[in-house]
Design an enzyme around this catalytic site. Structure first.
Site, PDB file in Angstrom:
ATOM      1  N   CYS A 130      -3.764  -4.279   5.658  1.00 53.49           N
ATOM      2  CA  CYS A 130      -3.194  -5.537   6.340  1.00 53.49           C
ATOM      3  C   CYS A 130      -3.705  -6.958   5.708  1.00 53.49           C
ATOM      4  CB  CYS A 130      -3.363  -5.345   7.704  1.00 53.49           C
ATOM      5  SG  CYS A 130      -2.669  -6.923   8.618  1.00 53.49           S
ATOM      6  N   CYS A 133      -4.696  -9.584   8.135  1.00 51.95           N
ATOM      7  CA  CYS A 133      -5.747  -9.133   8.928  1.00 51.95           C
ATOM      8  C   CYS A 133      -7.074  -9.385   8.415  1.00 51.95           C
ATOM      9  CB  CYS A 133      -5.646  -7.839   9.530  1.00 51.95           C
ATOM     10  SG  CYS A 133      -3.825  -7.166   9.866  1.00 51.95           S
ATOM     11  N   ASP A 134      -6.978  -8.950   7.029  1.00 53.12           N
ATOM     12  CA  ASP A 134      -8.566  -8.798   6.586  1.00 53.12           C
ATOM     13  C   ASP A 134      -8.767  -9.632   5.210  1.00 53.12           C
ATOM     14  OD1 ASP A 134      -9.063  -6.811   8.324  1.00 53.12           O
ATOM     15  OD2 ASP A 134      -8.377  -5.175   7.123  1.00 53.12           O
TER      16      ASP A 134
END
Ligand SMILES: Cc1cc2nc3c(=O)[nH]c(=O)nc-3n(C[C@H](O)[C@H](O)[C@H](O)COP(=O)(O)OP(=O)(O)OC[C@H]3O[C@@H](n4cnc5c(N)ncnc54)[C@H](O)[C@@H]3O)c2cc1C
Length: 305
Positions: A130, A133-134
Site C-alpha cells: 500500500c 499507507c507506507d
C-alpha cells in the site's frame, strides 16, 4: 440469539460492533485470525485522523478493547457458511451454528503476493502492499512498484512525487491500466519501466536493500539497489461462501453502495470487501458505522412490528 452477527474483526467489523453496542444492540463478532485485520502487522499508521505514528498492533488492540468494553462479544472462529433465507439469519462457524436478526459482513480482502524469496521476510521492512499507507516512509529514496494494472500505475504516480526514483516492474510487455495513466507515467522523468521482468528475490540485512530481477525475454538476472518494493498486483476478495446468495461484481467484491446494503433484508457489508475506490482504515471505519446504523434501523422496524 444476538441482534447482530459481524463477520470479521478488522476495522470495519469492530467499528460496526462499537456502533451496534452503542445503539443498544448485542453484537457478536467472529474472527478467524487476530483482531485488527490487515493492519495488525503494519509498523506505523500515519493517515488515520487523530492518530499519528501508532503501530498497527497498538491500533488493533485499542479497537478490540473498545469494542469489548462496550459489551461486544468476540469469538475466534471462522465463518464457513451462511443461511440468509429466513428473517432470522444463520451463520455457520468452526465452533457451531449461530443466529441473529441481522448480519454485517466485514471480512476484508487479502493482498495478492508475488511469492518470491524474501517477500514474506521483509514485509513491513521495505515490502509493502500500500503506497498510500507506507510511501511516506521512503521519501527521497529509490523504490519499485510491481504490477501492470490501474493500482500499480496509481501507486507509481503517487510515489514518483515523493521518492527520488521509482522502478515499475511488470511481468508482461502490455499493461492493463488505462492508456492515459500509462502515458502519464511513461513521461515521468524519475520513473523507469521494466517490462517482461519479474522479481526473483528481495534482499537486505534488516530491511530491503536490493532486488534481483529476471528478464523473462532473455533470462538475464540483474540487481537493483532500492529501499522498498510496493506490490500492487491486486487484492483477493474471499467471498466464495456468499457468491450464490449475494451479488458480487466481476472482481468478486460485494456489489453494495455507500449505504452498505446488499439487497437481502438484514444483511449488510462493510469495509474492503465491498466495491469501492479507496480501501483504507478510514473508509472501513466509515462503512462499519454506516452498516451498524442501517442494521439497527432495520432491526427496530422489522422486529418491533
Ligand atoms: C501492510 C498494510 C498496511 C496498511 N497500512 C494502512 C495505513 O497506514 N492506513 C490505512 O488507512 N490503511 C492501511 N492499509 C489498508 C487497511 O488495512 C485496510 O483498508 C483495512 O484493514 C480494511 O479493513 P476491513 O475491516 O474492511 O478488512 P480487514 O482489515 O481485512 O479485516 C477483515 C477481517 O475479517 C477476518 N475474516 C475474513 N474472513 C473471515 C471468516 N470467514 N470468518 C471470520 N473472520 C474472517 C479477517 O481475518 C480479518 O481480520 C494497509 C494494509 C496493509 C495490508
Amino acid at each position: 440469539m444476538n441482534d447482530i452477527i459481524i463477520i470479521g474483526a478488522g476495522t470495519a467489523g469492530l467499528t460496526a460492533a462499537i456502533y451496534g453496542q452503542r445503539a443498544g444492540l448485542s453484537c457478536k463478532v467472529f474472527e478467524k485470525y487476530a483482531p485488527g485485520g490487515q493492519i495488525v502487522n503494519s509498523p506505523s499508521i500515519e493517515n488515520y485522523p487523530g492518530m499519528y505514528g501508532v503501530s498497527g498492533y497498538d491500533y488493533s488492540m485499542a479497537l478490540f478493547g473498545q469494542a469489548q468494553k462496550l459489551g461486544a462479544e468476540i469469538e475466534f472462529s471462522e465463518v464457513t457458511g451462511i443461511d440468509f433465507s429466513g428473517d432470522i439469519k444463520k451463520v455457520i462457524t468452526s465452533s457451531g451454528e449461530f443466529e441473529a436478526k441481522a448480519v454485517i459482513i466485514a471480512n476484508g480482502a487479502a493482498r495478492r503476493k508475488i511469492g518470491c524469496k524474501g517477500e514474506e521476510e521483509f514485509e513491513g521492512r521495505g515490502v509493502s502492499y500500500c503506497a498510500t499507507c507506507d510511501g511516506a516512509f521512503f521519501r527521497g529514496k529509490t523504490v519499485a512498484v510491481v504490477g501492470g494494472g490501474e493500482s500499480a500505475f496509481e501507486e507509481t504516480e503517487y510515489l514518483s512525487k515523493i521518492c527520488d526514483k521509482v522502478y515499475l516492474i511488470h511481468r508482461r510487455d502490455v499493461f492493463s491500466a488505462a492508456k492515459t495513466a500509462v502515458d502519464s507515467v511513461l513521461k515521468t522523468k524519475n520513473v523507469t519501466v521494466l517490462t517482461n521482468s519479474v522479481i526473483e528475490e528481495i534482499k537486505g540485512e534488516n530491511a530491503v536493500s536490493f532486488v534481483a530481477i529476471k528478464n523473462r525475454a532473455n533470462g538475464s538476472i540483474s540487481e537493483i539497489p532500492l529501499s522498498a518494493v510496493f506490490v500492487a498486483i491486486g487484492l483477493i476478495p474471499e467471498n466464495g461462501i456468499f457468491k450464490d446468495v449475494l451479488k458480487l461484481d466481476e472482481a468478486g467484491y460485494f456489489d453494495a453502495d455507500e449505504n452498505c446494503e446488499t439487497g437481502i433484508e438484514g444483511v449488510f457489508v462493510a469495509g474492503d470487501t465491498r466495491k469501492k475506490h479507496l480501501r483504507q482504515l478510514v473508509t472501513a471505519a466509515s462503512d462499519g458505522a454506516v452498516a451498524a446504523n442501517a442494521a439497527a434501523g432495520y432491526i427496530r422496524k422489522k422486529f418491533s412490528e
